[in-house]
Every structure is written in structure tokens, then in C-alpha cells.
Design an enzyme around this catalytic site. Structure first.
Site, PDB file in Angstrom:
ATOM      1  N   LYS A  13      15.460  -0.434   6.339  1.00  0.00           N
ATOM      2  CA  LYS A  13      15.793  -1.921   6.767  1.00  0.00           C
ATOM      3  C   LYS A  13      16.879  -2.557   6.452  1.00  0.00           C
ATOM      4  O   LYS A  13      18.302  -2.888   6.501  1.00  0.00           O
ATOM      5  CB  LYS A  13      14.567  -2.150   6.991  1.00  0.00           C
ATOM      6  N   ARG A  88       7.613 -10.059  12.367  1.00  0.00           N
ATOM      7  CA  ARG A  88       6.543  -8.833  11.788  1.00  0.00           C
ATOM      8  C   ARG A  88       5.263  -8.773  12.275  1.00  0.00           C
ATOM      9  O   ARG A  88       4.300  -8.705  11.998  1.00  0.00           O
ATOM     10  CB  ARG A  88       6.273  -9.318  10.430  1.00  0.00           C
ATOM     11  N   ARG A 127      13.551   1.850  -6.121  1.00  0.00           N
ATOM     12  CA  ARG A 127      14.026   0.781  -5.756  1.00  0.00           C
ATOM     13  C   ARG A 127      14.601  -0.255  -6.970  1.00  0.00           C
ATOM     14  O   ARG A 127      13.486  -0.917  -7.783  1.00  0.00           O
ATOM     15  CB  ARG A 127      13.792   0.324  -4.935  1.00  0.00           C
ATOM     16  N   ARG A 160      11.228  -5.107  -8.198  1.00  0.00           N
ATOM     17  CA  ARG A 160      10.647  -6.406  -7.380  1.00  0.00           C
ATOM     18  C   ARG A 160       9.503  -6.391  -8.035  1.00  0.00           C
ATOM     19  O   ARG A 160       8.285  -5.500  -7.397  1.00  0.00           O
ATOM     20  CB  ARG A 160      11.045  -5.931  -5.937  1.00  0.00           C
ATOM     21  N   ARG A 171       0.725  -3.477   1.519  1.00  0.00           N
ATOM     22  CA  ARG A 171       2.180  -3.412   2.617  1.00  0.00           C
ATOM     23  C   ARG A 171       2.015  -3.009   4.005  1.00  0.00           C
ATOM     24  O   ARG A 171       1.903  -3.181   5.152  1.00  0.00           O
ATOM     25  CB  ARG A 171       3.229  -3.352   1.924  1.00  0.00           C
TER      26      ARG A 171
HETATM   27  P1  AP5 Z   1      14.838  -0.485   1.657  1.00  0.00           P
HETATM   28  O1  AP5 Z   1      16.460  -0.383   2.577  1.00  0.00           O
HETATM   29  O2  AP5 Z   1      15.158  -1.573   0.572  1.00  0.00           O
HETATM   30  O3  AP5 Z   1      13.933  -0.795   2.957  1.00  0.00           O
HETATM   31  P2  AP5 Z   1      13.419  -1.833   3.399  1.00  0.00           P
HETATM   32  O4  AP5 Z   1      12.745  -1.334   4.683  1.00  0.00           O
HETATM   33  O5  AP5 Z   1      14.236  -2.867   3.755  1.00  0.00           O
HETATM   34  O6  AP5 Z   1      12.444  -2.293   1.931  1.00  0.00           O
HETATM   35  P3  AP5 Z   1      11.712  -3.508   2.050  1.00  0.00           P
HETATM   36  O7  AP5 Z   1      10.813  -3.033   0.734  1.00  0.00           O
HETATM   37  O8  AP5 Z   1      12.390  -4.629   1.635  1.00  0.00           O
HETATM   38  O9  AP5 Z   1      11.522  -3.734   3.067  1.00  0.00           O
HETATM   39  P4  AP5 Z   1       9.686  -5.088   3.436  1.00  0.00           P
HETATM   40  O10 AP5 Z   1       9.810  -5.259   4.843  1.00  0.00           O
HETATM   41  O11 AP5 Z   1       8.691  -4.493   3.108  1.00  0.00           O
HETATM   42  O12 AP5 Z   1      10.494  -5.786   2.594  1.00  0.00           O
HETATM   43  P5  AP5 Z   1      10.643  -7.885   2.627  1.00  0.00           P
HETATM   44  O13 AP5 Z   1      11.763  -7.701   1.948  1.00  0.00           O
HETATM   45  O14 AP5 Z   1      10.959  -7.331   4.323  1.00  0.00           O
HETATM   46  O15 AP5 Z   1      14.826   0.763   0.861  1.00  0.00           O
HETATM   47  C1  AP5 Z   1      14.091   1.085  -0.131  1.00  0.00           C
HETATM   48  C2  AP5 Z   1      14.928   2.157  -1.175  1.00  0.00           C
HETATM   49  O16 AP5 Z   1      14.828   2.997  -0.360  1.00  0.00           O
HETATM   50  C3  AP5 Z   1      16.095   1.507  -2.352  1.00  0.00           C
HETATM   51  O17 AP5 Z   1      15.962   1.832  -3.271  1.00  0.00           O
HETATM   52  C4  AP5 Z   1      17.286   2.280  -1.026  1.00  0.00           C
HETATM   53  O18 AP5 Z   1      18.190   2.678  -2.420  1.00  0.00           O
HETATM   54  C5  AP5 Z   1      16.315   3.443  -0.692  1.00  0.00           C
HETATM   55  N1  AP5 Z   1      16.708   4.627   0.517  1.00  0.00           N
HETATM   56  C6  AP5 Z   1      17.206   3.164   1.517  1.00  0.00           C
HETATM   57  N2  AP5 Z   1      18.027   4.200   2.623  1.00  0.00           N
HETATM   58  C7  AP5 Z   1      17.564   6.175   2.032  1.00  0.00           C
HETATM   59  C8  AP5 Z   1      17.585   6.739   2.486  1.00  0.00           C
HETATM   60  N3  AP5 Z   1      17.852   7.359   4.212  1.00  0.00           N
HETATM   61  N4  AP5 Z   1      17.803   8.711   1.729  1.00  0.00           N
HETATM   62  C9  AP5 Z   1      16.648   8.066   0.451  1.00  0.00           C
HETATM   63  N5  AP5 Z   1      16.473   6.628  -0.290  1.00  0.00           N
HETATM   64  C10 AP5 Z   1      16.693   5.555   0.876  1.00  0.00           C
HETATM   65  O19 AP5 Z   1       9.034  -8.382   2.365  1.00  0.00           O
HETATM   66  C11 AP5 Z   1       9.131  -8.410   1.127  1.00  0.00           C
HETATM   67  C12 AP5 Z   1       7.285  -9.750   2.234  1.00  0.00           C
HETATM   68  O20 AP5 Z   1       8.297 -10.838   2.202  1.00  0.00           O
HETATM   69  C13 AP5 Z   1       6.144  -8.979   2.951  1.00  0.00           C
HETATM   70  O21 AP5 Z   1       5.762  -8.038   1.862  1.00  0.00           O
HETATM   71  C14 AP5 Z   1       6.117 -10.829   3.166  1.00  0.00           C
HETATM   72  O22 AP5 Z   1       5.727 -11.392   2.030  1.00  0.00           O
HETATM   73  C15 AP5 Z   1       6.728 -11.484   2.389  1.00  0.00           C
HETATM   74  N6  AP5 Z   1       8.201 -11.187   4.693  1.00  0.00           N
HETATM   75  C16 AP5 Z   1       8.871 -10.633   4.882  1.00  0.00           C
HETATM   76  N7  AP5 Z   1       8.805 -11.380   5.817  1.00  0.00           N
HETATM   77  C17 AP5 Z   1       8.501 -11.695   6.893  1.00  0.00           C
HETATM   78  C18 AP5 Z   1       8.179 -12.220   7.501  1.00  0.00           C
HETATM   79  N8  AP5 Z   1       9.228 -11.434   8.980  1.00  0.00           N
HETATM   80  N9  AP5 Z   1       6.513 -12.734   8.090  1.00  0.00           N
HETATM   81  C19 AP5 Z   1       5.954 -12.934   6.843  1.00  0.00           C
HETATM   82  N10 AP5 Z   1       6.109 -12.775   5.706  1.00  0.00           N
HETATM   83  C20 AP5 Z   1       7.206 -12.297   5.059  1.00  0.00           C
END
Ligand code: AP5
Length: 220
Positions: A13, A88, A127, A160, A171
Site C-alpha cells: 500500500k 482500518r 523491508r 520497523r 497484524r
Molecule cells: P509496503 O509498501 O511497505 O507495504 P504496506 O502495505 O504499506 O505495509 P505496511 O506493513 O506498512 O502496512 P500496515 O498496514 O501493516 O502498516 P501501517 O504502517 O499502516 O511494502 C512492504 C515491503 O514489500 C517493502 O519492503 C516494499 O519494498 C516491498 N514491496 C512492495 N511492493 C512489492 C512488490 N510488488 N513486489 C515485491 N516487493 C514489494 O500500520 C502499522 C501499525 O500502525 C498498525 O499495526 C497499527 O498498530 C497502527 N495503525 C496504522 N493505521 C491505523 C489505523 N487506521 N487504525 C488503527 N491503528 C492503525
């Protein structure tokens, strides 16, 4: 363009939101990045947020909604935005709809990026994120030119806290229970598009672009 990007952790994402934000000249609004900024400030609120994030659990809606509301009120979000990691759960989606409605706006699309669990584990374990500018890398799929150093700003790359295997499993569980119902929610509203998130990042980007085809990007 007002777009929600949905998908499990590691679906790409953030990677896609950044590319599309550059292409369309609108901001990527990542609830995870906003929360990590609060955590870095080392305040009472930051410690509370970290206690949920480190366990792979969702941070309470109240805090997330406040951060998103403040961010969407900024001038650069007037032309549109790409929401990454928000909403979310259904409560957050309803709050978003209510806020947009109040402002006389609406979402254009919700795109779900679909990636199987085994691919997610590979992606998350490799990552690396820049501590300075949040740019993202992968040690095998998208390595920086110099290991540990950001190509864009020279910042230090880090892994991270919540990318430990056990936390990633939690997660994924939280995604299945709280976030997956949003696919039905946006499906019922006729806003949902699902794209295959496996393959080269530019191919995934093309799939998203064709899924939102017909929604005009904002004028530059
Ligand atoms: P990346 O682009 O980082 O993937 P992502 O979907 O953004 O993954 P996240 O882990 O950031 O998502 P998340 O939703 O768990 O975390 P968030 O920060 O929102 O890609 C991942 C890896 O793959 C990278 O190394 C990239 O280079 C590689 N990659 C990408 N595309 C690729 C491809 N096509 N092929 C190969 N490799 C590829 O949330 C973290 C925490 O914050 C949550 O657990 C929660 O505690 C809190 N939080 C965040 N938002 C909320 C909310 N709305 N409500 C409540 N708590 C929240």
C-alpha cells in the site's frame, strides 16, 4: 481523486500510494506514518500509540481519527488524497464518510491490493525504511544502492519494530478480523476494486491505474 488503498500488512500500500501520489500531485496520507511520527515525539500519547503498534494491534480509533482529520484539513489535501492504511475498520470508514459528506465531498474508489500471506512474510522480513524521509526499500526486491543508506536523502535505513515475525502474524489476524470486512462495506457502496498485488511494483501500479480508470486525476 480521493482514493482509499486497502490491503494486509506488506501488501504494498505504502509503495503504491507514494508512486500514485507523485503521479497525481496529491498527498499520500498514511495513518501508520502519522502514528510513527507521534511515537518518535516521545510524548504520553506516543507511548500509548506505541504500546498498541508494538503488539500489532490497532491504535484506538479516537487518536487515529484525530490525526487523519488534522491531516486532511491541510491545504495540499484539497485537490485529493490517497489514504494508505486508513480506514482500518468499519467505524473508521463510517467516520471518514461522515467527514467527507460534511465537506460536500465523496470518495472516488477503494482499491484492495490482494497478496497471499506467504508473499507478505517475505516482503515484510526484507523491508527497510528510511528514518529521515520514510522512503521504502526491500533488501532483495528493491535494494538501496548502498546497504543501510537511503538513495533519496542519505538517511539511515531501519527495520520497523512491528516487523518481527510474531507481530506480523498478529497484524495479519487483526487485518482478517477488523479490516477485511471493509471489502464488503465498500463493495456494497459500489466503490470497491480488487487488484492482484503480486508482481513488479510498476505492474501493480498499472493494475491500480486501470482499476480507477474513468476517475479523472486532479489538474496539476
Ligand atoms: P509496503 O509498501 O511497505 O507495504 P504496506 O502495505 O504499506 O505495509 P505496511 O506493513 O506498512 O502496512 P500496515 O498496514 O501493516 O502498516 P501501517 O504502517 O499502516 O511494502 C512492504 C515491503 O514489500 C517493502 O519492503 C516494499 O519494498 C516491498 N514491496 C512492495 N511492493 C512489492 C512488490 N510488488 N513486489 C515485491 N516487493 C514489494 O500500520 C502499522 C501499525 O500502525 C498498525 O499495526 C497499527 O498498530 C497502527 N495503525 C496504522 N493505521 C491505523 C489505523 N487506521 N487504525 C488503527 N491503528 C492503525
Amino acid at each position: 481523486m480521493r482514493l482509499v488503498l486497502l490491503g494486509p500488512p506488506g501488501a504494498g500500500k505504502g509503495t503504491q500510494a507514494r508512486a500514485l501520489a507523485t503521479l497525481w500531485g496529491i498527498p499520500q496520507v498514511s495513518s501508520g506514518d502519522l502514528l510513527r511520527t507521534v511515537v518518535r515525539e516521545d510524548s504520553e500519547l506516543g507511548r500509548e500509540a506505541a504500546s498498541y503498534m508494538d503488539r500489532g494491534q490497532l491504535v484506538p480509533d479516537e487518536l487515529v481519527l484525530k490525526l487523519i482529520d488534522e491531516r486532511l484539513r491541510k491545504k495540499d489535501a484539497r485537490k485529493g488524497f490517497i489514504l494508505d492504511g486508513f480506514p482500518r475498520n468499519v467505524m473508521q470508514a463510517e467516520a471518514l464518510a461522515k467527514g467527507l459528506d460534511k465537506a460536500g465531498l465523496k470518495l472516488d474508489k477503494a482499491v484492495a491490493v490482494i497478496v497471499p500471506d506467504e508473499e507478505i512474510v517475505k516482503r515484510i522480513s526484507g523491508r527497510r525504511t528510511c528514518a529521515k524521509c520514510n522512503a521504502m526499500y526491500h533488501v532483495a526486491f528493491e535494494p538501496p544502492k548502498k546497504p543501510g543508506v537511503c538513495d533519496k536523502c542519505g538517511g539511515e535505513l531501519y527495520q520497523r519494530e512491528d516487523d518481527a515475525e510474531e507481530t506480523v502474524r498478529e497484524r495479519l489476524k487483526v487485518f482478517a478480523e477488523a479490516t477485511r470486512p471493509l471489502l464488503d462495506y465498500y463493495g456494497r457502496l459500489g466503490l470497491l476494486e480488487q487488484v492482484d498485488g503480486v508482481g513488479r511494483t510498476d505492474d501493480v501500479e498499472k493494475r491500480i491505474l486501470s482499476a480507477v480508470n474513468g476517475v479523472a486525476p486532479p489538474p496539476k
